[in-house]
Write a protein that holds these residues in place. Structure first.
Motif, PDB file in Angstrom:
ATOM      1  N   ALA A  91       0.844  -1.194   0.000  1.00 41.07           N
ATOM      2  CA  ALA A  91       0.000   0.000   0.000  1.00 41.07           C
ATOM      3  C   ALA A  91       0.878   1.242   0.000  1.00 41.07           C
ATOM      4  O   ALA A  91       2.099   1.150   0.206  1.00 41.07           O
ATOM      5  CB  ALA A  91      -0.906   0.019   1.234  1.00 41.07           C
ATOM      6  N   VAL A  92       0.244   2.368  -0.194  1.00 38.27           N
ATOM      7  CA  VAL A  92       0.900   3.640   0.089  1.00 38.27           C
ATOM      8  C   VAL A  92       0.618   3.958   1.553  1.00 38.27           C
ATOM      9  O   VAL A  92      -0.539   3.949   1.984  1.00 38.27           O
ATOM     10  CB  VAL A  92       0.374   4.774  -0.814  1.00 38.27           C
ATOM     11  N   TYR A  93       1.664   4.215   2.291  1.00 40.06           N
ATOM     12  CA  TYR A  93       1.544   4.492   3.715  1.00 40.06           C
ATOM     13  C   TYR A  93       1.631   5.998   3.950  1.00 40.06           C
ATOM     14  O   TYR A  93       2.583   6.648   3.487  1.00 40.06           O
ATOM     15  CB  TYR A  93       2.629   3.764   4.491  1.00 40.06           C
ATOM     16  N   TYR A  94       0.643   6.525   4.671  1.00 38.45           N
ATOM     17  CA  TYR A  94       0.561   7.948   4.936  1.00 38.45           C
ATOM     18  C   TYR A  94       0.713   8.219   6.430  1.00 38.45           C
ATOM     19  O   TYR A  94       0.032   7.603   7.252  1.00 38.45           O
ATOM     20  CB  TYR A  94      -0.790   8.501   4.490  1.00 38.45           C
ATOM     21  N   CYS A  95       1.570   9.152   6.737  1.00 40.17           N
ATOM     22  CA  CYS A  95       1.726   9.615   8.104  1.00 40.17           C
ATOM     23  C   CYS A  95       0.714  10.727   8.362  1.00 40.17           C
ATOM     24  O   CYS A  95       0.389  11.505   7.445  1.00 40.17           O
ATOM     25  CB  CYS A  95       3.151  10.130   8.283  1.00 40.17           C
ATOM     26  N   ASN A  96       0.219  10.820   9.580  1.00 41.68           N
ATOM     27  CA  ASN A  96      -0.687  11.908   9.925  1.00 41.68           C
ATOM     28  C   ASN A  96      -0.340  12.490  11.287  1.00 41.68           C
ATOM     29  O   ASN A  96       0.220  11.816  12.141  1.00 41.68           O
ATOM     30  CB  ASN A  96      -2.143  11.446   9.923  1.00 41.68           C
ATOM     31  N   ALA A  97      -0.682  13.767  11.442  1.00 43.71           N
ATOM     32  CA  ALA A  97      -0.537  14.458  12.720  1.00 43.71           C
ATOM     33  C   ALA A  97      -1.902  15.009  13.109  1.00 43.71           C
ATOM     34  O   ALA A  97      -2.577  15.622  12.273  1.00 43.71           O
ATOM     35  CB  ALA A  97       0.477  15.591  12.612  1.00 43.71           C
ATOM     36  N   ASP A  98      -2.302  14.789  14.332  1.00 45.16           N
ATOM     37  CA  ASP A  98      -3.591  15.280  14.823  1.00 45.16           C
ATOM     38  C   ASP A  98      -3.383  16.598  15.552  1.00 45.16           C
ATOM     39  O   ASP A  98      -3.040  16.627  16.730  1.00 45.16           O
ATOM     40  CB  ASP A  98      -4.251  14.234  15.723  1.00 45.16           C
ATOM     41  N   LEU A  99      -3.592  17.685  14.828  1.00 47.07           N
ATOM     42  CA  LEU A  99      -3.349  19.032  15.344  1.00 47.07           C
ATOM     43  C   LEU A  99      -4.653  19.621  15.859  1.00 47.07           C
ATOM     44  O   LEU A  99      -5.737  19.155  15.498  1.00 47.07           O
ATOM     45  CB  LEU A  99      -2.772  19.906  14.234  1.00 47.07           C
ATOM     46  N   PRO A 100      -4.567  20.680  16.661  1.00 45.65           N
ATOM     47  CA  PRO A 100      -5.793  21.334  17.152  1.00 45.65           C
ATOM     48  C   PRO A 100      -6.726  21.768  16.026  1.00 45.65           C
ATOM     49  O   PRO A 100      -7.947  21.751  16.176  1.00 45.65           O
ATOM     50  CB  PRO A 100      -5.257  22.517  17.933  1.00 45.65           C
ATOM     51  N   LYS A 101      -6.145  22.131  14.882  1.00 43.48           N
ATOM     52  CA  LYS A 101      -6.960  22.608  13.761  1.00 43.48           C
ATOM     53  C   LYS A 101      -7.402  21.490  12.844  1.00 43.48           C
ATOM     54  O   LYS A 101      -8.114  21.728  11.864  1.00 43.48           O
ATOM     55  CB  LYS A 101      -6.191  23.657  12.969  1.00 43.48           C
ATOM     56  N   GLY A 102      -6.991  20.271  13.139  1.00 44.09           N
ATOM     57  CA  GLY A 102      -7.385  19.153  12.300  1.00 44.09           C
ATOM     58  C   GLY A 102      -6.219  18.246  11.956  1.00 44.09           C
ATOM     59  O   GLY A 102      -5.091  18.449  12.401  1.00 44.09           O
ATOM     60  N   ARG A 103      -6.496  17.238  11.155  1.00 40.57           N
ATOM     61  CA  ARG A 103      -5.494  16.242  10.790  1.00 40.57           C
ATOM     62  C   ARG A 103      -4.700  16.710   9.569  1.00 40.57           C
ATOM     63  O   ARG A 103      -5.279  17.154   8.577  1.00 40.57           O
ATOM     64  CB  ARG A 103      -6.182  14.913  10.529  1.00 40.57           C
ATOM     65  N   THR A 104      -3.391  16.548   9.657  1.00 38.06           N
ATOM     66  CA  THR A 104      -2.495  16.866   8.553  1.00 38.06           C
ATOM     67  C   THR A 104      -1.861  15.589   8.046  1.00 38.06           C
ATOM     68  O   THR A 104      -1.515  14.711   8.853  1.00 38.06           O
ATOM     69  CB  THR A 104      -1.398  17.850   9.024  1.00 38.06           C
ATOM     70  N   GLY A 106       1.014  13.504   5.369  1.00 29.99           N
ATOM     71  CA  GLY A 106       2.206  13.536   4.541  1.00 29.99           C
ATOM     72  C   GLY A 106       1.851  13.126   3.119  1.00 29.99           C
ATOM     73  O   GLY A 106       0.693  12.853   2.798  1.00 29.99           O
ATOM     74  N   GLN A 107       2.888  13.057   2.270  1.00 31.24           N
ATOM     75  CA  GLN A 107       2.649  12.766   0.855  1.00 31.24           C
ATOM     76  C   GLN A 107       2.535  11.275   0.575  1.00 31.24           C
ATOM     77  O   GLN A 107       2.084  10.879  -0.504  1.00 31.24           O
ATOM     78  CB  GLN A 107       3.778  13.365   0.003  1.00 31.24           C
ATOM     79  N   GLY A 108       2.928  10.452   1.528  1.00 32.77           N
ATOM     80  CA  GLY A 108       2.831   9.006   1.368  1.00 32.77           C
ATOM     81  C   GLY A 108       4.120   8.382   0.876  1.00 32.77           C
ATOM     82  O   GLY A 108       4.923   9.022   0.193  1.00 32.77           O
ATOM     83  N   THR A 109       4.310   7.122   1.228  1.00 31.07           N
ATOM     84  CA  THR A 109       5.455   6.359   0.761  1.00 31.07           C
ATOM     85  C   THR A 109       4.975   4.950   0.417  1.00 31.07           C
ATOM     86  O   THR A 109       4.220   4.346   1.179  1.00 31.07           O
ATOM     87  CB  THR A 109       6.586   6.348   1.817  1.00 31.07           C
ATOM     88  N   GLN A 110       5.417   4.462  -0.729  1.00 23.19           N
ATOM     89  CA  GLN A 110       4.941   3.171  -1.238  1.00 23.19           C
ATOM     90  C   GLN A 110       5.712   2.027  -0.588  1.00 23.19           C
ATOM     91  O   GLN A 110       6.944   2.035  -0.544  1.00 23.19           O
ATOM     92  CB  GLN A 110       5.117   3.094  -2.751  1.00 23.19           C
ATOM     93  N   VAL A 111       4.974   1.040  -0.108  1.00 24.34           N
ATOM     94  CA  VAL A 111       5.557  -0.206   0.378  1.00 24.34           C
ATOM     95  C   VAL A 111       4.972  -1.332  -0.457  1.00 24.34           C
ATOM     96  O   VAL A 111       3.753  -1.479  -0.539  1.00 24.34           O
ATOM     97  CB  VAL A 111       5.255  -0.439   1.871  1.00 24.34           C
ATOM     98  N   THR A 112       5.852  -2.108  -1.079  1.00 31.89           N
ATOM     99  CA  THR A 112       5.417  -3.232  -1.900  1.00 31.89           C
ATOM    100  C   THR A 112       6.033  -4.513  -1.345  1.00 31.89           C
ATOM    101  O   THR A 112       7.259  -4.592  -1.212  1.00 31.89           O
ATOM    102  CB  THR A 112       5.840  -3.045  -3.369  1.00 31.89           C
ATOM    103  N   VAL A 113       5.188  -5.469  -1.025  1.00 31.15           N
ATOM    104  CA  VAL A 113       5.647  -6.735  -0.465  1.00 31.15           C
ATOM    105  C   VAL A 113       5.426  -7.818  -1.517  1.00 31.15           C
ATOM    106  O   VAL A 113       4.292  -8.080  -1.919  1.00 31.15           O
ATOM    107  CB  VAL A 113       4.895  -7.084   0.830  1.00 31.15           C
ATOM    108  N   SER A 114       6.529  -8.411  -1.948  1.00 34.18           N
ATOM    109  CA  SER A 114       6.445  -9.453  -2.974  1.00 34.18           C
ATOM    110  C   SER A 114       6.311 -10.829  -2.338  1.00 34.18           C
ATOM    111  O   SER A 114       6.899 -11.104  -1.287  1.00 34.18           O
ATOM    112  CB  SER A 114       7.684  -9.410  -3.864  1.00 34.18           C
ATOM    113  N   SER A 115       5.553 -11.688  -2.989  1.00 34.56           N
ATOM    114  CA  SER A 115       5.338 -13.041  -2.449  1.00 34.56           C
ATOM    115  C   SER A 115       6.390 -14.019  -2.947  1.00 34.56           C
ATOM    116  O   SER A 115       7.185 -13.700  -3.819  1.00 34.56           O
ATOM    117  CB  SER A 115       3.943 -13.533  -2.840  1.00 34.56           C
TER     118      SER A 115
END
Length: 115
Positions: A91-104, A106-115
């Protein structure tokens, strides 16, 4: 305004490990909660893990026991340690910060797991 920059994504074999990082700008990092969500192709964004100001954590059932979230307030960074990765963790993994004004997001980073 807080900005988030993720890193650490890439290609990994099933059963392997990966560490994602999320660096936050600003001086009040320790005062807000942080977390990770992920979005696989064709699916909605879903919760992965969260860490509160206190350092307490919570995890989605799908990653519990495999993923560990921690924070380093001195470095304004959170780390998501992912172990025993599965193809369904791809998936693309997104970081978030829970600020007083709302959630912010990041741009995301791709993680690919091969079988």
């Amino acid at each position: 305004q807080v900005q988030l920059v993720e890193s650490g994504g890439g290609l990994v074999q099933a059963g392997g490990s990966r560490r994602l990082s999320c660096a936050a700008s600003g001086r009040t990092f320790s005062s807000y909660g942080m977390g990770w969500f992920r979005q696989a192709p064709g699916k909605e964004r879903e919760f992965v893990a969260a860490i509160r100001r206190s350092g307490s954590t919570s995890y989605a059932d799908s990653v519990k026991g495999r993923f560990t979230l921690s924070r380093d307030n001195a470095k304004n960074t959170v780390f998501l340690f992912m172990n025993s990765l599965k193809p369904e963790d791809t998936a693309v993994y997104y970081c978030n910060a829970d600020l007083p004004k709302g959630r912010t997001w990041g741009q995301g980073t791709q993680v690919t797991v091969s079988s």
